[in-house]
Structure formats: C-alpha cells, structure tokens
Motif scaffolding. Structure first.
Motif, short mmCIF file in Angstrom:
data_model
loop_
_atom_site.label_atom_id
_atom_site.label_comp_id
_atom_site.label_asym_id
_atom_site.label_seq_id
_atom_site.Cartn_x
_atom_site.Cartn_y
_atom_site.Cartn_z
N PRO A 172 0.83 -1.22 0.00
CA PRO A 172 0.00 0.00 0.00
C PRO A 172 0.86 1.26 0.00
O PRO A 172 1.86 1.34 0.73
CB PRO A 172 -0.80 -0.12 1.29
CG PRO A 172 -0.75 -1.57 1.66
CD PRO A 172 0.57 -2.07 1.18
N LEU A 173 0.47 2.23 -0.80
CA LEU A 173 1.22 3.47 -0.92
C LEU A 173 0.79 4.47 0.15
O LEU A 173 -0.38 4.54 0.52
CB LEU A 173 1.02 4.09 -2.30
CG LEU A 173 1.45 3.25 -3.51
CD1 LEU A 173 1.15 4.02 -4.79
CD2 LEU A 173 2.93 2.88 -3.43
N TRP A 174 1.75 5.27 0.60
CA TRP A 174 1.43 6.42 1.42
C TRP A 174 0.80 7.47 0.52
O TRP A 174 1.26 7.71 -0.60
CB TRP A 174 2.70 6.97 2.08
CG TRP A 174 3.31 6.00 3.05
CD1 TRP A 174 4.19 5.00 2.75
CD2 TRP A 174 3.07 5.93 4.45
NE1 TRP A 174 4.52 4.31 3.88
CE2 TRP A 174 3.85 4.85 4.95
CE3 TRP A 174 2.28 6.65 5.33
CZ2 TRP A 174 3.85 4.49 6.29
CZ3 TRP A 174 2.28 6.31 6.67
CH2 TRP A 174 3.06 5.24 7.14
N ASN A 175 -0.26 8.10 1.00
CA ASN A 175 -1.02 9.06 0.20
C ASN A 175 -1.72 8.40 -0.99
O ASN A 175 -2.14 9.07 -1.91
CB ASN A 175 -0.13 10.20 -0.32
CG ASN A 175 -0.37 11.48 0.44
OD1 ASN A 175 -0.84 11.47 1.57
ND2 ASN A 175 -0.01 12.60 -0.17
N GLY A 201 0.80 9.15 -4.50
CA GLY A 201 1.08 7.88 -3.83
C GLY A 201 2.55 7.51 -3.92
O GLY A 201 3.15 7.58 -4.99
N HIS A 202 3.13 7.13 -2.80
CA HIS A 202 4.58 6.88 -2.78
C HIS A 202 4.93 5.87 -1.70
O HIS A 202 4.14 5.60 -0.79
CB HIS A 202 5.35 8.18 -2.53
CG HIS A 202 4.91 8.89 -1.28
ND1 HIS A 202 3.93 9.85 -1.27
CD2 HIS A 202 5.31 8.77 0.03
CE1 HIS A 202 3.73 10.29 -0.05
NE2 HIS A 202 4.56 9.65 0.77
N LEU A 203 6.11 5.32 -1.79
CA LEU A 203 6.72 4.52 -0.73
C LEU A 203 7.67 5.42 0.06
O LEU A 203 8.04 6.50 -0.38
CB LEU A 203 7.47 3.33 -1.31
CG LEU A 203 6.65 2.31 -2.11
CD1 LEU A 203 7.56 1.24 -2.69
CD2 LEU A 203 5.57 1.68 -1.24
N VAL A 247 9.55 8.90 -1.22
CA VAL A 247 9.97 10.04 -0.40
C VAL A 247 11.10 9.54 0.49
O VAL A 247 10.94 8.54 1.21
CB VAL A 247 8.81 10.61 0.43
CG1 VAL A 247 9.32 11.64 1.42
CG2 VAL A 247 7.78 11.24 -0.49
N ILE A 248 12.23 10.21 0.45
CA ILE A 248 13.42 9.75 1.16
C ILE A 248 13.55 10.53 2.47
O ILE A 248 13.51 11.76 2.49
CB ILE A 248 14.67 9.92 0.28
CG1 ILE A 248 14.52 9.08 -0.99
CG2 ILE A 248 15.92 9.50 1.04
CD1 ILE A 248 15.65 9.22 -1.98
N GLY A 388 5.82 0.50 2.48
CA GLY A 388 4.54 1.15 2.27
C GLY A 388 3.81 1.30 3.59
O GLY A 388 4.36 1.08 4.67
N LYS A 389 2.53 1.64 3.50
CA LYS A 389 1.71 1.75 4.71
C LYS A 389 1.41 0.37 5.28
O LYS A 389 1.48 -0.64 4.58
CB LYS A 389 0.40 2.47 4.39
CG LYS A 389 0.53 3.95 4.12
CD LYS A 389 -0.84 4.61 4.01
CE LYS A 389 -1.56 4.60 5.36
NZ LYS A 389 -2.86 5.30 5.28
N ASP A 390 1.08 0.37 6.57
CA ASP A 390 0.65 -0.86 7.26
C ASP A 390 1.72 -1.95 7.23
O ASP A 390 1.41 -3.14 7.26
CB ASP A 390 -0.65 -1.41 6.65
CG ASP A 390 -1.77 -0.40 6.67
OD1 ASP A 390 -1.86 0.37 7.65
OD2 ASP A 390 -2.57 -0.36 5.71
#
Length: 450
Positions: A172-175, A201-203, A247-248, A388-390
C-alpha cells in the motif's frame, strides 16, 4: 634584590571558577520511525502478546461453471501476526550531598536526559525489529551481506528494483488509495497529478546521511532528485526529498555492520560436552547498543575439558558478546554461558555486555540468539529501509510512567537519595513482510574527517 611578584598560582585556593548555568548542546539524533508505525494498544488483563488475523485472498476461478453445476467450494484461510510488549526502564540516582553541592539543577537535567534516552530507545528498538524483514536487496545483486565489497554504494538501479518489487507485490502506498482492491478512476489520477511533486502515492525510504549522499551524487539522480525545501510542505519528520516514487527520509539512528577479522578461542575448563565448537564475537556500541562490529566465525575449537576461553577485542567504546556454534564450522545460534557476564536481569549468566580486553571462559551453551551476518572484513554495510503503509506497528501496553522519589521511606529512612526514573511497556512487530524491504550497501564516506 629581585622584587616579589605574586602570581595567580599563589592564590589558587581563593579563585572561584565560573561554570556557565546554560549547558552545552549534545549531538542531534534524527528520530523518524515512530511516525510511520501503526499504533496498536493492548488491553490490560490479556497478557503481553498481541495477535491479529489476516484473511487470505481466494484463488480466482480456473474455468466457468457448467449449467446447473455449482463450483467447488473455496477454503477460507487466514494467517496470524503476533507481537510482544516488553518493559523498558531507566533511572538516575543522586545523593542528597550531590544535590546541595552542585550548582546546576540535577533533577531537571536528569529528567531531560532520561526523556532523550526514552525516545532514542524506542527508535533503536523499532529498527532492530525491522531487521527481521525477509525481503532484502543487495547492491550489484551481490546476493549476501558477506559478498558486498567497498564501492557497492546505493545506486538508482537498486532503488528502482526495490520500488518495483514492492509495487508489483501490492504494498500500500502512502497518500495512495485505501482498500485491498483498487480501481483507479480518472478523477483519482487527476487529483494525484495536482499534488506537489512526490506527494502523490509513494513509498518511504529511510537511509543514513552517508548512503543518501551517494544517492544524491549519482549522475542519474542529480537532475531528477526533488529536494524538500522551505517552501514545500513537509509530510514527514526529516524528509530529504523525493525520487523514483519514493519520499526519502534521513536518519542518523540507523544500525550498520562492520566486518572484523575473527577472534579465536581455545580449550578450557567448563561443562561443555567434548566435541568441536566455533565461536563468534560481536561488538555492541556503548551509546545505542547496536550490534555493529561483527567478527568472522572462528576456526574449529576442539573442546576436551568442557570450556572455551576467548579474549574480547580491545576496541574502546564497545562491549562484546560471544556466540557458540556446536559442530565443525557451525554457525552459532546461541550465546555462551559465562560468569563474566551480567549477574542479574534477562541476560544473567550469558556471554554478553563483556568489557574489552578480557579473558572470558565459556562454560556452556546459553540463550538462543543468532548474531547478525558478518560483512567482509573491513567493509561497513548500511541498511536502507523501503516500505509502504501498514508494514509494521508499535504495540503499547503501558504508557510511559515517570517516578520522582524525593522523600524518605523505609528503604531510605534518612532521605539520602533522590531518584528520577521512567518505565513503559511496548513492542514492535512487522505486520506484513511483503510491504517492506531492506537494501544493503556500502558508502563512499564513513564519517572520517581529513
């Protein structure tokens, strides 16, 4: 006759030192992990173990059904994830004499330093938990930590490979959109396109300053790396920029592993069964207590009198652990037993927290614990975590509780001690191994000036 000259040395006992009431600042630590963790609370009265179920996907039908014939029933299966909350604590103890003879407010300083220790302990514990991730990419497709060599610095190819693998899995992607089945409509894509660069959406990729410098210096990255500047909204603490769908985020609290030449052992007296053994030594830094110096596996040791003697390395700033492997060239899976280790606590009697340059006799096989894999001798390996999320969670059983004991009691009837301390119970757990990965690389800079 020479004139008498009175110098300051004549009045040393009458000179009062000036001690600034404002303390100097210590080095900063970038604490970033907790912001990305799912927060789970354990109910009191139900033990220390947290459990969650994951209902697995059903396989898609292989063929259409015949008229009037029902399909074969599907098996509904699930998997479980468990985590454990552990108690952590810290304290500082003063005497009443220290309180009245020191100019600074020791209790206030102690509370401040303990608060810093608490936050950094949470961060350290979280990264240690994420080191159990099963998906690992090595720069240059080296295949293992031991195969990495100097110059295997993090590159766009490895970053992109990791990002692509996680996207293909469905991390799952952040945003990004929520839910387990995603149907992206036109409106969603338009909304994402209107966001600032890197905010669709990003990792997340968390790495150290040394590794990040190599990434930002790569010619393929220089033109497209999107730096986070003062005019851009920050989504995350200490984010550095965006590249390649990630996003780093930068942290100087990450672990690292340095390969060191093997420490050898010799036959000694103890209660080990007569057999062939190996030992492996690791060094834990005194500040963060990361297991960061990993010595190579020893030669085979023929034990005939029940023990193994090992002299810990002399490198200052570290304590040491000694692991024992049973069999020729056996990889250790247990700490050794010794009287030189802690005398209380969960590691009582184990070959850990051993001082430098100390002859230690291993008399038996202790707790099950596997040392980190050793890099090649002289090589330092740095991790980058992409998720990713979760992907992971922080489990809370007991909130932070502070205790400030300033008055007399039965254990201190004359009120000679002042105690400041805290305790809390929490744990970290990976929720889904498929949603995160670790990249291992070297770095062109290791922090040495000159």
């Amino acid at each position: 006759m020479a004139a008498t000259v009175n110098t300051s040395a004549n009045f040393a006992g009458a000179i009062t030192r000036t001690i600034d009431r404002k303390a100097l600042q210590v080095a900063q630590r970038y604490l970033v992990l907790y912001q990305f963790a799912d927060k789970k609370t354990l109910d009191h009265g139900h033990g220390v173990t947290w459990t969650a179920n994951r209902w697995n996907r059903l396989p898609l039908p292989t063929a259409p059904v015949s008229e009037g014939v029902p399909p074969a029933p599907n098996a509904l299966t699930f998997s479980q994830v468990t985590g454990i909350a552990l108690q952590w604590a810290g304290r500082i103890v003063f005497t009443d004499v220290a309180m009245v003879t020191v100019q600074q407010d020791l209790l206030s300083i102690a509370s401040d330093r303990l608060g810093m220790q608490l936050a950094e302990t949470k961060e350290r514990n979280g990264w240690n938990a994420l080191n159990a991730v099963s998906q690992v990419n090595y720069v240059a497709a080296a295949g293992s930590r031991a195969a990495l060599v100097a110059g295997n610095n993090l590159d766009p190819t490895t970053l992109t490979r990791t990002y692509t693998n996680l996207k293909a899995i469905g991390a799952p992607l952040w945003n990004g959109p929520s839910g387990e089945t995603i149907n992206r409509d036109t409106d969603y894509n338009m909304r994402q396109g209107e966001m600032q660069p890197g905010r669709s959406g990003h990792l997340i990729a968390v790495t150290s300053p040394f590794v990040l410098q190599d990434v930002k210096s790569n010619p393929l990255v220089v033109q497209t790396y999107q730096h986070t500047d003062a005019g851009q909204k920050h989504l995350y603490t200490n984010e550095s920029g965006a590249w390649g769908g990630m996003v780093i985020v930068e942290s100087n609290m990450l672990p690292s592993w340095t390969g060191v030449a093997a420490v050898q052992g010799a036959n000694a007296v103890g209660s080990l069964t007569t057999a062939t053994y190996t030992v492996q030594v690791t060094g834990w830094d005194n500040q963060n207590f990361y297991e960061s110096r990993i010595y190579q596996l020893s030669n085979n040791i023929s034990v005939t009198t029940g023990g193994i003697v090992v002299t810990t390395p002399s490198t200052a700033g570290f304590t040491y652990a000694i692991y024992v492997g049973v069999g020729a060239a056996a990889a250790p899976t247990n700490l050794g037993l010794t009287t030189s280790g802690p005398s209380s606590g969960p590691y009582s009697g184990q070959a850990i927290q051993l001082p430098p340059s100390t002859a230690v006799t291993i008399t038996g096989v202790g707790l099950y614990q596997i040392p980190p894999a050793a890099p090649a001798t002289g090589v330092t390996v740095y991790p980058t975590y992409v998720f990713g999320k979760d992907a992971f969670a922080c489990l809370k059983l007991m909130n932070v509780e502070w205790n400030r004991l300033y008055n007399a009691d039965k254990s201190d009837p004359h009120n000679q001690l002042r105690i400041v301390g805290y305790k809390y119970m929490e744990g970290w757990v990976i929720l889904n191994q498929l949603f995160l990965a670790r990249i291992e690389s070297t770095a062109s800079s290791t922090g040495a000036f000159g």
